[in-house]
Design an enzyme around this catalytic site. Structure first.
Site, PDB file in Angstrom:
ATOM      1  N   PHE A 122       0.480  -1.344   0.283  1.00  0.00           N
ATOM      2  CA  PHE A 122       0.013  -0.110   0.283  1.00  0.00           C
ATOM      3  C   PHE A 122       1.031   1.286   0.025  1.00  0.00           C
ATOM      4  CE2 PHE A 122      -2.696   3.216   2.609  1.00  0.00           C
ATOM      5  CZ  PHE A 122      -3.082   3.457   2.127  1.00  0.00           C
ATOM      6  N   GLY A 188      -1.444 -12.882  17.824  1.00  0.00           N
ATOM      7  CA  GLY A 188      -1.637 -14.163  17.925  1.00  0.00           C
ATOM      8  C   GLY A 188      -0.329 -14.987  17.541  1.00  0.00           C
ATOM      9  N   LYS A 191       2.022 -15.360  20.008  1.00  0.00           N
ATOM     10  CA  LYS A 191       1.486 -16.781  21.407  1.00  0.00           C
ATOM     11  C   LYS A 191       1.575 -17.306  21.000  1.00  0.00           C
ATOM     12  CE  LYS A 191      -2.364 -17.944  23.324  1.00  0.00           C
ATOM     13  NZ  LYS A 191      -4.491 -17.582  22.821  1.00  0.00           N
ATOM     14  N   TYR A 231      -5.170   7.010  13.186  1.00  0.00           N
ATOM     15  CA  TYR A 231      -3.561   6.511  13.082  1.00  0.00           C
ATOM     16  C   TYR A 231      -3.380   6.350  14.804  1.00  0.00           C
ATOM     17  CZ  TYR A 231       1.691   6.011  12.841  1.00  0.00           C
ATOM     18  OH  TYR A 231       3.238   6.284  13.046  1.00  0.00           O
ATOM     19  N   GLN A 248      -1.833 -11.788  29.490  1.00  0.00           N
ATOM     20  CA  GLN A 248      -3.484 -12.784  29.849  1.00  0.00           C
ATOM     21  C   GLN A 248      -2.300 -14.066  29.004  1.00  0.00           C
ATOM     22  OE1 GLN A 248      -7.107 -12.210  28.626  1.00  0.00           O
ATOM     23  NE2 GLN A 248      -6.997 -13.591  27.517  1.00  0.00           N
ATOM     24  N   HIS A 267       8.771   8.708   1.155  1.00  0.00           N
ATOM     25  CA  HIS A 267       8.568   8.380  -0.635  1.00  0.00           C
ATOM     26  C   HIS A 267       8.504   9.972  -0.540  1.00  0.00           C
ATOM     27  CE1 HIS A 267       5.787   5.536  -2.436  1.00  0.00           C
ATOM     28  NE2 HIS A 267       5.196   4.947  -1.101  1.00  0.00           N
TER      29      HIS A 267
END
Length: 420
Positions: A122, A188, A191, A231, A248, A267
Site C-alpha cells: 500500500f 496471535g 503466542k 492513526y 494474559q 516517499h
C-alpha cells in the site's frame, strides 16, 4: 680377348656410376621432400600460431565478460555476516518494504539473520528490498496483516501501518484495521510460535502534548475524532493489545514510540515536513509552512532508529521506550536549513495553521540511554544531505519516465495536513 675384358670393365663402371647417380638422385629427392616437409611444417606451425593468436584475441573479451559475471555474482548482495545456527534468528518484519522497514531489513540481513518481509505494498515498494531477492536468508511475501499469517519465527517486528498523513487520511478505516486487527493477528502468531513481538508505535500517542519534552509516563493529549485519530488512536489501541497479551497470554512484547524520522526511501510526496521541504526546494517551489513556523520538531536519521529498534528487541525492557532525537528545531528553522543545503532560491510561503498540529514535539530519551545504551549519533545536516541526494536521484528516475508510486492525496474536508 683384351677388348672383351675392357668392355666388361666399362660396363661394370657404368653400372656402378648409374647406381651412384641413382643413389645421388634418390638422396636429392629425399632431401627435397624432407626440405619441403620441414618448410611446410614450419608454415603450418606459424599458421597454427597465428590462428591460436587470433582465437586468443577473440576469446579474451569473452573471458573478461565471464570474469565480470563471476565478480557480479559474488557481489550481488551486500556483505552478510555469518552466524551459527544457534545465533541465527528467524525474523518477520511486517511492512518490511516500507521506508523504515526496508532499512531494518538491511540491518538484520547484514547481521546474518533469516528475514521474512511481509508487505501489502500500500505504501511499501518492492524496489526498497529487491537487492535481497534471491538470497537464501531472505523471503518476500505479498500479504496483508489484517489476514492471519502462519509462519515459524523467533522475532516479529510489527511495522505495518500507513505512517504519513496523506496515506492514513486517504483510508482511515484501513489504517484502523491494520493497527487493530493486524496487531491482533501478529500477537496471535507470537503466542502460537513463542516469538517476541516489537510494536512500532509512535510519538503521536502523545497527541498535542501539554508536557515538554515527552517522557514515556505521559498519557498524552489526543483528539479521538480528529482527522488523524485513525492513526493516533490506532496505535494507542495497539499498545493496549500488546500489554493485554503480555499479561494474559505471557507473550513477550516490546513497544517503541518512534519520533520524527527521515532518510532515503521516504516517499517523495508522503506529506511529511522533511520530504515536503526537500522536494519543494529541489523543484524551486515555495516551501510551505503552516502557521507561523514556530512549531518545534525533533528529527532522527533512519539508521539511528533502526539501531534503536534492534537494541530494544534484544533487551529486557518490556515497557514503552521513546526512540527519537532530542535536538529540537522550529519548522521555520528547518525550512531555512533545507533551503541552504539544497542551494535553492525557493521562497518560504506561510499558510493557515493546520488542524490538530502539535505545537511542540521532543522526546525524553533518558530511558533509552539508560536501559538500551542508545542515542542518536548521525548529525542532522549529515542525514539531510543523504536524504537530499536520494531525492535528487528519485527526481532523475521520474524524469526518465520511470514509474514512481505516489501516495494518493488525503481527502480532508476540514483543516489541512499538519507538520509531521
Amino acid at each position: 680377348m683384351v677388348s672383351k675384358a675392357l668392355l666388361r670393365l666399362v660396363s661394370a663402371v657404368n653400372r656402378r656410376r648409374m647406381k651412384l647417380l641413382l643413389g645421388i638422385a634418390l638422396l636429392a629427392y629425399v632431401a627435397s621432400v624432407w626440405g619441403n616437409f620441414v618448410n611446410m611444417r614450419s608454415i603450418q606451425e606459424n599458421g597454427e600460431l597465428k590462428i591460436e593468436s587470433k582465437i586468443e584475441e577473440m576469446v579474451e573479451p569473452l573471458r573478461e565478460k565471464i570474469r565480470d559475471l563471476e565478480k557480479s555474482f559474488t557481489q550481488k548482495y551486500p556483505p552478510v555476516k555469518f552466524l551459527s545456527e544457534k545465533d541465527r534468528k528467524r525474523i518477520l518484519i511486517t511492512g518490511g518494504a516500507g521506508f523504515v522497514g526496508s532499512h531494518l531489513t538491511d540491518k538484520l540481513m547484514m547481521d546474518g539473520h533469516e528475514v521474512t518481509v511481509v508487505d501489502n505494498f500500500f505504501t511499501g515498494r518492492k524496489r526498497n528490498v529487491e537487492h535481497w531477492i534471491g538470497h537464501e536468508n531472505f523471503e518476500l511475501i505479498n500479504h496483508d496483516v489484517v489476514e492471519p499469517l502462519y509462519i515459524e519465527v523467533d522475532q516479529i517486528y510489527h511495522l505495518a501501518s500507513p505512517a504519513s498523513p496523506p496515506n492514513y487520511m486517504y483510508n482511515p478505516i484501513k489504517t484502523l484495521k491494520t493497527n487493530t486487527i493486524g496487531t491482533l493477528n501478529m500477537l496471535g502468531l507470537a503466542k502460537r510460535v513463542g516469538a517476541r513481538l516489537l510494536l512500532a508505535s509512535t510519538s503521536e500517542v502523545y497527541g498535542d502534548p501539554e508536557v515538554h519534552p515527552q517522557s514515556e509516563d505521559y498519557w498524552g493529549h489526543v483528539n479521538p475524532i480528529g482527522p488523524r485519530a485513525c492513526y493516533d488512536e490506532g496505535k494507542r489501541v495497539a499498545e493496549t493489545m500488546c500489554y493485554a497479551y503480555m499479561k494474559q497470554e505471557g507473550v513477550e512484547v516490546r513497544v517503541a514510540r518512534i519520533f520524527n524520522t527521515f532518510g532515503p526511501r521516504m516517499h517523495m510526496n508522503d506529506g511529511r515536513v522533511v520530504s515536503n521541504f526537500i522536494l519543494q526546494a529541489l523543484q524551486g517551489e515555495p516551501l510551505t509552512v503552516y502557521g507561523s513556523g514556530s512549531q518545534t520538531r525533533a528529527f532522527q536519521y533512519v539508521s539511528d532508529l533502526v539501531n534503536g529498534l534492534v537494541a530494544l528487541m534484544n533487551s529486557n525492557v518490556s515497557s514503552p521506550v521513546n526512540l527519537g532525537n532530542p535536538e529540537e528545531h522550529t519548522i521555520l528553522e528547518f525550512a531555512q536549513l533545507i533551503k541552504n543545503l539544497v542551494g535553492s532560491g525557493s521562497e518560504i510561503q506561510f499558510l493557515s495553521e493546520a488542524q490538530d498540529d502539535p505545537q511542540k514535539r521532543k522526546p525524553d530519551i533518558k530511558k533509552a540511554k539508560l536501559m538500551l545504551g542508545w542515542e542518536p549519533v548521525v548529525p542532522l545536516e549529515e542525514g539531510l544531505n543523504k536524504a537530499i541526494h536520494y531525492f535528487r536521484k528519485e527526481l532523475e528516475y521520474q524524469a526518465n519516465n520511470q514509474y514512481i508510486p505516489k501516495p494518493k492525496p488525503a481527502r480532508i474536508k476540514k483543516g489541512r495536513t499538519r507538520h509531521s
